[in-house]
Design a protein around this motif. Structure first.
Motif, short mmCIF file in Angstrom:
data_model
loop_
_atom_site.label_atom_id
_atom_site.label_comp_id
_atom_site.label_asym_id
_atom_site.label_seq_id
_atom_site.Cartn_x
_atom_site.Cartn_y
_atom_site.Cartn_z
N ILE A 135 67.94 46.39 62.04
CA ILE A 135 67.62 46.92 63.85
C ILE A 135 68.30 44.95 64.07
O ILE A 135 68.70 44.07 62.93
N ILE A 136 69.45 44.88 65.23
CA ILE A 136 69.59 43.10 65.64
C ILE A 136 68.09 43.00 66.69
O ILE A 136 67.82 43.60 67.72
N LEU A 137 68.02 42.30 66.46
CA LEU A 137 67.49 41.23 67.99
C LEU A 137 67.80 40.36 68.30
O LEU A 137 68.52 40.25 68.11
N TYR A 138 68.06 40.90 69.43
CA TYR A 138 69.58 40.57 70.21
C TYR A 138 69.07 38.61 71.36
O TYR A 138 67.77 38.62 71.46
N GLN A 139 69.85 38.01 71.56
CA GLN A 139 69.31 36.83 72.34
C GLN A 139 69.24 36.75 73.09
O GLN A 139 69.73 37.63 73.57
N GLY A 140 68.22 35.94 73.53
CA GLY A 140 67.44 36.18 74.83
C GLY A 140 65.58 37.34 74.92
O GLY A 140 65.22 38.02 75.86
N GLN A 141 65.98 38.32 73.49
CA GLN A 141 64.91 39.14 73.05
C GLN A 141 63.87 38.57 73.34
O GLN A 141 63.61 37.39 72.78
N VAL A 142 62.71 38.83 73.53
CA VAL A 142 61.29 38.31 73.84
C VAL A 142 60.05 38.97 73.03
O VAL A 142 60.02 39.89 72.91
N GLY A 143 59.73 37.81 72.68
CA GLY A 143 57.85 37.73 72.07
C GLY A 143 57.11 37.36 72.16
O GLY A 143 57.42 35.97 73.04
N THR A 144 55.71 37.28 71.28
CA THR A 144 54.66 36.75 71.61
C THR A 144 54.42 36.04 70.67
O THR A 144 54.42 36.38 69.09
N VAL A 145 54.15 34.79 70.12
CA VAL A 145 53.74 33.67 68.56
C VAL A 145 52.17 34.19 68.72
O VAL A 145 51.77 34.26 69.24
N VAL A 146 52.15 34.87 67.23
CA VAL A 146 50.42 35.12 66.67
C VAL A 146 50.91 34.81 65.58
O VAL A 146 49.32 34.16 65.24
N MET A 147 51.54 33.22 65.77
CA MET A 147 50.94 32.74 64.25
C MET A 147 52.13 31.00 64.17
O MET A 147 52.62 30.93 64.10
N GLU A 148 51.52 29.83 63.83
CA GLU A 148 52.23 29.11 64.22
C GLU A 148 51.90 28.70 62.40
O GLU A 148 50.80 28.16 61.82
N TYR A 149 53.19 27.72 61.84
CA TYR A 149 52.82 27.20 60.51
C TYR A 149 53.42 25.58 61.17
O TYR A 149 52.98 25.37 61.56
N ASP A 150 53.43 25.37 59.77
CA ASP A 150 53.67 24.07 59.43
C ASP A 150 55.08 23.46 59.75
O ASP A 150 56.11 24.55 59.81
N ASP A 151 55.41 22.45 60.27
CA ASP A 151 57.07 21.89 60.40
C ASP A 151 57.66 22.59 61.29
O ASP A 151 58.61 23.20 61.53
N PHE A 152 57.22 23.10 62.49
CA PHE A 152 57.56 24.18 64.15
C PHE A 152 58.12 25.45 63.67
O PHE A 152 59.60 25.72 63.68
N VAL A 153 57.14 25.72 62.61
CA VAL A 153 57.63 27.62 61.70
C VAL A 153 56.76 28.17 62.87
O VAL A 153 55.55 28.16 62.88
N TYR A 154 57.25 29.80 63.20
CA TYR A 154 56.67 30.44 64.22
C TYR A 154 56.45 32.20 63.51
O TYR A 154 57.24 31.88 63.17
N GLU A 155 55.45 32.59 63.57
CA GLU A 155 54.80 33.89 63.26
C GLU A 155 55.34 34.61 65.20
O GLU A 155 54.42 34.42 65.15
N VAL A 156 56.26 35.70 64.98
CA VAL A 156 56.88 35.96 66.33
C VAL A 156 56.62 37.70 66.28
O VAL A 156 57.24 38.54 65.46
N GLU A 157 56.19 38.25 66.82
CA GLU A 157 55.76 39.74 67.22
C GLU A 157 57.04 40.01 68.38
O GLU A 157 56.33 39.23 69.77
N PHE A 158 57.97 41.27 68.32
CA PHE A 158 58.47 41.79 69.07
C PHE A 158 58.01 43.04 69.44
O PHE A 158 57.62 44.28 68.49
N SER A 159 56.96 43.67 70.21
CA SER A 159 56.84 44.81 70.98
C SER A 159 58.28 44.98 72.69
O SER A 159 58.41 44.63 73.27
N ASP A 160 57.29 46.56 72.46
CA ASP A 160 57.73 47.31 73.28
C ASP A 160 57.03 46.91 74.67
O ASP A 160 56.18 46.45 74.59
N SER A 161 57.32 47.81 76.28
CA SER A 161 56.84 47.72 77.26
C SER A 161 55.27 48.35 76.91
O SER A 161 54.27 48.44 77.85
N TYR A 162 55.34 49.48 75.63
CA TYR A 162 53.83 50.15 75.57
C TYR A 162 52.60 49.05 74.54
O TYR A 162 51.76 49.89 73.95
N GLY A 163 53.03 48.03 74.39
CA GLY A 163 52.59 47.74 73.60
C GLY A 163 52.83 48.15 71.76
O GLY A 163 52.53 47.44 71.00
#
Length: 79
Positions: free
Chosen positions: A27-55
């Motif tokens: 799949i392609i996640l496009y510029q502007g796609q909104v996600g939630t940060v679920v984990m912060e790693y060192d050096d400004f690296v993040y785990e981001v979850e992308f979900s639809d309007s139903y969760g």
């Protein structure tokens, strides 16, 4: 500038090709796609979850801070 932290809403600053979280299909996640940060790693690296309007999660990506824009819904500062 406010630092990105867990549970912040962020938007992609660039298109990213990835795999669907459940099906593994490309799949392609496009510029502007909104996600939630679920984990912060060192050096400004993040785990981001992308979900639809139903969760339903459709992608999880490890992203660098320079690939993300922090979104604000409340007033950040008074001019």
């Amino acid at each position: 500038m406010k630092k990105i932290k867990d549970l912040d809403l962020v938007a992609l600053l660039e298109d990213i090709t990835t795999s669907h979280y459940e099906t593994g299909e490309q799949i392609i996640l496009y510029q502007g796609q909104v996600g939630t940060v679920v984990m912060e790693y060192d050096d400004f690296v993040y785990e981001v979850e992308f979900s639809d309007s139903y969760g339903q999660t459709y992608a999880m990506e490890t992203l660098k801070g320079n690939q993300l824009m922090l979104l604000h819904s409340d007033l950040v500062s008074v001019a």
